[in-house]
Scaffold this motif. Sequence first.
Motif, PDB file in Angstrom:
ATOM      1  N   TRP A 764      29.639 -43.230   0.880  1.00  0.00           N
ATOM      2  CA  TRP A 764      28.482 -43.214  -0.166  1.00  0.00           C
ATOM      3  C   TRP A 764      28.767 -41.912  -0.875  1.00  0.00           C
ATOM      4  O   TRP A 764      29.441 -41.128  -0.997  1.00  0.00           O
ATOM      5  CB  TRP A 764      27.137 -43.389   0.127  1.00  0.00           C
ATOM      6  CG  TRP A 764      26.495 -42.276   1.045  1.00  0.00           C
ATOM      7  CD1 TRP A 764      25.603 -41.282   0.272  1.00  0.00           C
ATOM      8  CD2 TRP A 764      26.801 -42.058   2.679  1.00  0.00           C
ATOM      9  NE1 TRP A 764      25.418 -40.495   1.414  1.00  0.00           N
ATOM     10  CE2 TRP A 764      26.079 -40.964   2.540  1.00  0.00           C
ATOM     11  CE3 TRP A 764      27.226 -42.759   3.297  1.00  0.00           C
ATOM     12  CZ2 TRP A 764      25.830 -40.382   3.841  1.00  0.00           C
ATOM     13  CZ3 TRP A 764      27.260 -42.093   4.611  1.00  0.00           C
ATOM     14  CH2 TRP A 764      26.469 -41.112   5.035  1.00  0.00           C
ATOM     15  N   ALA A 765      28.269 -41.950  -2.336  1.00  0.00           N
ATOM     16  CA  ALA A 765      28.368 -40.819  -3.206  1.00  0.00           C
ATOM     17  C   ALA A 765      27.161 -40.422  -3.702  1.00  0.00           C
ATOM     18  O   ALA A 765      25.949 -41.350  -3.764  1.00  0.00           O
ATOM     19  CB  ALA A 765      29.156 -41.027  -4.414  1.00  0.00           C
ATOM     20  N   THR A 766      26.847 -39.155  -3.720  1.00  0.00           N
ATOM     21  CA  THR A 766      25.583 -38.618  -4.061  1.00  0.00           C
ATOM     22  C   THR A 766      25.705 -37.404  -5.049  1.00  0.00           C
ATOM     23  O   THR A 766      26.906 -37.061  -5.301  1.00  0.00           O
ATOM     24  CB  THR A 766      24.777 -38.096  -2.955  1.00  0.00           C
ATOM     25  OG1 THR A 766      25.436 -36.703  -2.354  1.00  0.00           O
ATOM     26  CG2 THR A 766      24.517 -38.925  -1.831  1.00  0.00           C
ATOM     27  N   LEU A 767      24.568 -37.236  -5.746  1.00  0.00           N
ATOM     28  CA  LEU A 767      24.627 -35.981  -6.801  1.00  0.00           C
ATOM     29  C   LEU A 767      24.652 -34.533  -6.190  1.00  0.00           C
ATOM     30  O   LEU A 767      25.095 -33.729  -6.947  1.00  0.00           O
ATOM     31  CB  LEU A 767      23.604 -36.257  -8.015  1.00  0.00           C
ATOM     32  CG  LEU A 767      23.848 -37.570  -8.710  1.00  0.00           C
ATOM     33  CD1 LEU A 767      22.519 -37.532  -9.869  1.00  0.00           C
ATOM     34  CD2 LEU A 767      25.120 -37.483  -9.368  1.00  0.00           C
ATOM     35  N   GLU A 768      24.221 -34.353  -5.054  1.00  0.00           N
ATOM     36  CA  GLU A 768      23.978 -33.285  -4.269  1.00  0.00           C
ATOM     37  C   GLU A 768      24.834 -33.348  -2.955  1.00  0.00           C
ATOM     38  O   GLU A 768      25.078 -34.230  -2.347  1.00  0.00           O
ATOM     39  CB  GLU A 768      22.356 -32.794  -4.152  1.00  0.00           C
ATOM     40  CG  GLU A 768      21.624 -32.749  -5.319  1.00  0.00           C
ATOM     41  CD  GLU A 768      20.317 -32.789  -5.079  1.00  0.00           C
ATOM     42  OE1 GLU A 768      19.850 -32.539  -3.815  1.00  0.00           O
ATOM     43  OE2 GLU A 768      19.378 -32.596  -6.129  1.00  0.00           O
ATOM     44  N   GLU A 769      25.004 -31.958  -2.640  1.00  0.00           N
ATOM     45  CA  GLU A 769      25.845 -31.967  -1.332  1.00  0.00           C
ATOM     46  C   GLU A 769      24.980 -32.354  -0.188  1.00  0.00           C
ATOM     47  O   GLU A 769      25.596 -33.037   0.811  1.00  0.00           O
ATOM     48  CB  GLU A 769      25.955 -30.547  -1.160  1.00  0.00           C
ATOM     49  CG  GLU A 769      27.092 -30.177   0.068  1.00  0.00           C
ATOM     50  CD  GLU A 769      27.478 -28.767   0.359  1.00  0.00           C
ATOM     51  OE1 GLU A 769      28.365 -28.525   1.215  1.00  0.00           O
ATOM     52  OE2 GLU A 769      26.930 -28.018  -0.538  1.00  0.00           O
ATOM     53  N   ASP A 770      23.647 -32.475  -0.130  1.00  0.00           N
ATOM     54  CA  ASP A 770      22.790 -33.074   0.850  1.00  0.00           C
ATOM     55  C   ASP A 770      23.075 -34.510   0.861  1.00  0.00           C
ATOM     56  O   ASP A 770      22.949 -35.338   0.076  1.00  0.00           O
ATOM     57  CB  ASP A 770      21.469 -32.775   0.675  1.00  0.00           C
ATOM     58  CG  ASP A 770      20.357 -33.320   1.814  1.00  0.00           C
ATOM     59  OD1 ASP A 770      21.018 -33.942   2.725  1.00  0.00           O
ATOM     60  OD2 ASP A 770      19.317 -33.251   1.402  1.00  0.00           O
ATOM     61  N   LYS A 771      23.805 -34.907   2.089  1.00  0.00           N
ATOM     62  CA  LYS A 771      23.877 -36.326   2.174  1.00  0.00           C
ATOM     63  C   LYS A 771      22.633 -37.441   2.139  1.00  0.00           C
ATOM     64  O   LYS A 771      23.127 -38.522   1.890  1.00  0.00           O
ATOM     65  CB  LYS A 771      24.829 -36.750   3.582  1.00  0.00           C
ATOM     66  CG  LYS A 771      24.079 -36.555   4.715  1.00  0.00           C
ATOM     67  CD  LYS A 771      24.879 -36.660   5.821  1.00  0.00           C
ATOM     68  CE  LYS A 771      24.022 -36.702   7.182  1.00  0.00           C
ATOM     69  NZ  LYS A 771      24.704 -36.622   8.389  1.00  0.00           N
ATOM     70  N   MET A 772      21.777 -36.702   2.319  1.00  0.00           N
ATOM     71  CA  MET A 772      20.407 -37.586   2.301  1.00  0.00           C
ATOM     72  C   MET A 772      19.721 -37.894   0.965  1.00  0.00           C
ATOM     73  O   MET A 772      18.549 -38.405   0.873  1.00  0.00           O
ATOM     74  CB  MET A 772      19.220 -37.153   3.384  1.00  0.00           C
ATOM     75  CG  MET A 772      19.962 -36.949   4.828  1.00  0.00           C
ATOM     76  SD  MET A 772      20.471 -38.788   5.377  1.00  0.00           S
ATOM     77  CE  MET A 772      18.621 -39.468   5.472  1.00  0.00           C
ATOM     78  N   SER A 773      20.374 -36.886  -0.077  1.00  0.00           N
ATOM     79  CA  SER A 773      19.619 -36.942  -1.127  1.00  0.00           C
ATOM     80  C   SER A 773      19.704 -38.137  -2.188  1.00  0.00           C
ATOM     81  O   SER A 773      20.695 -39.102  -1.770  1.00  0.00           O
ATOM     82  CB  SER A 773      20.348 -35.716  -2.146  1.00  0.00           C
ATOM     83  OG  SER A 773      21.922 -35.928  -2.314  1.00  0.00           O
ATOM     84  N   LEU A 774      18.871 -38.430  -2.866  1.00  0.00           N
ATOM     85  CA  LEU A 774      18.930 -39.601  -4.094  1.00  0.00           C
ATOM     86  C   LEU A 774      19.239 -39.121  -5.390  1.00  0.00           C
ATOM     87  O   LEU A 774      18.779 -37.895  -5.669  1.00  0.00           O
ATOM     88  CB  LEU A 774      17.499 -40.107  -3.685  1.00  0.00           C
ATOM     89  CG  LEU A 774      17.455 -40.946  -2.414  1.00  0.00           C
ATOM     90  CD1 LEU A 774      15.929 -41.410  -2.270  1.00  0.00           C
ATOM     91  CD2 LEU A 774      18.430 -41.976  -1.885  1.00  0.00           C
ATOM     92  N   PRO A 775      19.709 -39.855  -5.890  1.00  0.00           N
ATOM     93  CA  PRO A 775      20.215 -41.326  -6.033  1.00  0.00           C
ATOM     94  C   PRO A 775      21.430 -41.307  -5.101  1.00  0.00           C
ATOM     95  O   PRO A 775      22.234 -40.400  -5.138  1.00  0.00           O
ATOM     96  CB  PRO A 775      20.472 -41.901  -7.495  1.00  0.00           C
ATOM     97  CG  PRO A 775      21.147 -40.483  -8.060  1.00  0.00           C
ATOM     98  CD  PRO A 775      20.083 -39.559  -7.670  1.00  0.00           C
TER      99      PRO A 775
END
Length: 887
Positions: A764-775
């Motif tokens: 999956w892809a996120t806007l932040e380095e934290d893999k749990m971040s949203l969206p």
Amino acid sequence: MLIFDLWWFILLVAVVNIEAQNKPPIKINSKCLGNLLRVDVSRLGGRFLEVSVVINNSSIILKPSLSSKCGFTIKKDHLGNAVIYASIQNCFAQNVDDKAFTTKLGLRLQSDNVVEDEFYLVEETCYYSSWASREIICKPNYMEVSVKKAAPTDYNLPAYPDSDPRKAAEQPMDAGFRITTVVFFTPEERVMQVDEAQRNGYGISSTPTRLVLRSPNPSRETYTKDVAGVPMTVLSTSIIFEKTKLTTQLYAGAACPQAQGGVYFTETSIRWFLPRRIDPLIYSKHFRLLEVNMGVDGRKLEATEMSARNYSLTLDDLYVIVEIPIGAAGCQIKSHAQDGQYFTSYMIELMLELLWTEDDTNEDTRYKVFLPVETPLQLQPPQVIDATVPKEMMFKALIGPVGFDVMLKNISSPSEVLSLADCIARGFKVFDQMSPNGCSKVYIVEVPFTDRVVGQRKEMGVTIYNLHLTFGFLVLPKHAPFTATAYLRAKLEDIAPPSAAPPSVSGSCDDKNFYVLVKYGTKGFNFQTIMGKRVLTGSLAQQYGLMGNDTHFSLIVPFSAADAMVEAVESSSIKSRLDVTLRYPKTNKNIQDFSLACNFVTKLIECFPNGTITAMAITLESVPSLNPRRLTLRNPACGPTYSNDQYAYFVFTANSCGTTRKFLPNMMLYENEISITDELELRKLAQSKEPEFDLKVFCYYDINTNQAMGFNTRPRRSEHDSYSVFHRVEDDPITKYLQQPLYFEVELMGSYNPKVSIELAYCWATLEEDKMSLPRWDLIVNGCANSRDPHPVIFHSVLPKGRVNDPSNVKRFEVPMFAFAEDKDNLNRQVFVHCEVVICDVRNPVDAACNVQCSDQDNTMKGQKLAVSDDPGFKSVTSGPIIIMSP
């Protein structure tokens, strides 16, 4: 199903080698130290360093025999750092009038986990004109003597055998004197032709004004002599020059203390005795010592610095005496573990430089000797200091000192063994800090009195708390274990307890996160938790890594989370605050209001060597009505590349968007600023009486310094998805357009077993380095392309070709288009890509976790697929940032 540790995996995006990215870049620093050049190479990690000299566009590897012959010393310490010393008169230096000396070195890094080597070119010019009549250098692997000749260009030495033979052949031989013979005194005479001496490992060269002789240390033509009780290796020669019917000679000799010669150890100090008068080098009774300087690592120390380090330099009738405390600044601690006990040795490279003259000859000698010193092993069990303050209801222990090559692995009590992650989740605090001398570190561990590992008993109105812990350490890189044990005890006067203990909240910070601990109190979990302005729901709690039991729960909240407020922004840090409120839902009465504010180191502005500048403007609590989407650079046409309610992210170049340039001494300054330029927005802010928002952007670039240049050779790509060339860390930041495909590879490194396969569970892809971040945008779900994605990923087959031996160990896929923005008018942003992977046994097809087929047969990977699973064997890898630009 076979499960392997996380470090066996790497994720390759486009042409990016993430394995190389995850390793910190090496740091190279070069410095001229008189008649020597020093090059420091740090952060090598486990990579092998190969050093070569670069002449005429070709490289010659510096093997030990060539290093001693040509004036190089290479050493690597146990912490993954390397030091290279080069005589400025080394065999390969470009010499201009015996005043300027240029040396080019090639540094090649090799690693088992990287397909291609890294190569760095280091070039340094040292200027040195304050020559003494005779200069002697004593290094552990060679002795060098440089002697002033009677007149320049009188002698001509045959071409050095390792230089370019074509270049030598083009230069006609001079008609003057020519070196023909070297006479060694051992002390008996031993005669060699100059070519024979060079073949035996001696370096002999003639410059415009000087003769240079270099000998391996030791060699068969040297001998040992006792000088004032110090064993020294002596080189004594006469160099014969011949010309038609004429013969002359020039004496060249050196004497160097042998390893650990004149060195004595006590329990607290190191003492080094160097003879004041080195008889094999002095021929006159009228000897006069002019200067004595002491140094460490080749650098001379001033008297004030020596005093600050408690170093001592004294002279008596016979010796120059150096004394330093063991463990003083400038040393390194090397750790050892034997039979579960901790030992240390202290290492330091001392230097003495003497300048003397002999009045009869009116010539001076500069004598520089390097002496690496390592103390014998000393048993140094880590000390445990009880720093507990009982009123704080927390045990606090300091354990150490230990070397930087030691890591704390776990903490155990008589009933359980806890990893460091377990300790943090339980509310322990574990961190380390550097000792005052800079040579070691101390671990600090804090344990709440309320934790179950703490025992307690009542005695006459006093509660006695006791704690028995064993700290498990490892000495790197061999992971040799040893332990330290703490028995802690604290007394606290009893206070009449309230009828009921209410819920409570506490917390702490590290460099990236807030850690929140919520205790239920005596009535259990009967309250609401508000994070910032939001009620803590189940999904939000899962996002923050909820862990808990019957008495408490804990959360880990990134400092950039939406529930945290930014109080202040500085050039390299953000002060962020997290507000937590405990409330009874029935009465809406607050139980406790808790705020935790910490400074977090982060890069808001990054200046890249290719002129790219990135800057992030973050919404501050003091400017609540600020709309980050309305921020611009000086040129109002330069808006943010990506923005939301929390921040605006800008990507621009140093020659655009109104960026100005200033010339400063040795550097160039580029300036811009981020602010509101829209008149309507400015009027709104003025009416709200909020502070004006203005972020200065500065980038400094050195313009008169030498730089290390990294490059590697790469084969031509024959097709768009050959997966043969990977993006390197030097190319950051990665920039791609939305219509450009991105290619990814996941490989099981170090495996040659065709019965093992690597499988993709989720990507999956996120806007932040934290893999749990949203969206979050799902790319691969349950081992298959996301069926809801209008532009699904494409899996590529892997053949046993090139560097791929076992196709089952490699998975490849392509993302045709990154169109995940909700705002279709603003598609520019940076993303991070994450994947969860697992290792499967192909011989076990009944394993459900490795045997799920995708429904879309046109988009399936041949072989087995994964099912959705909470199996802890799934491991995560992350790549990014990738800057996505609209075309």
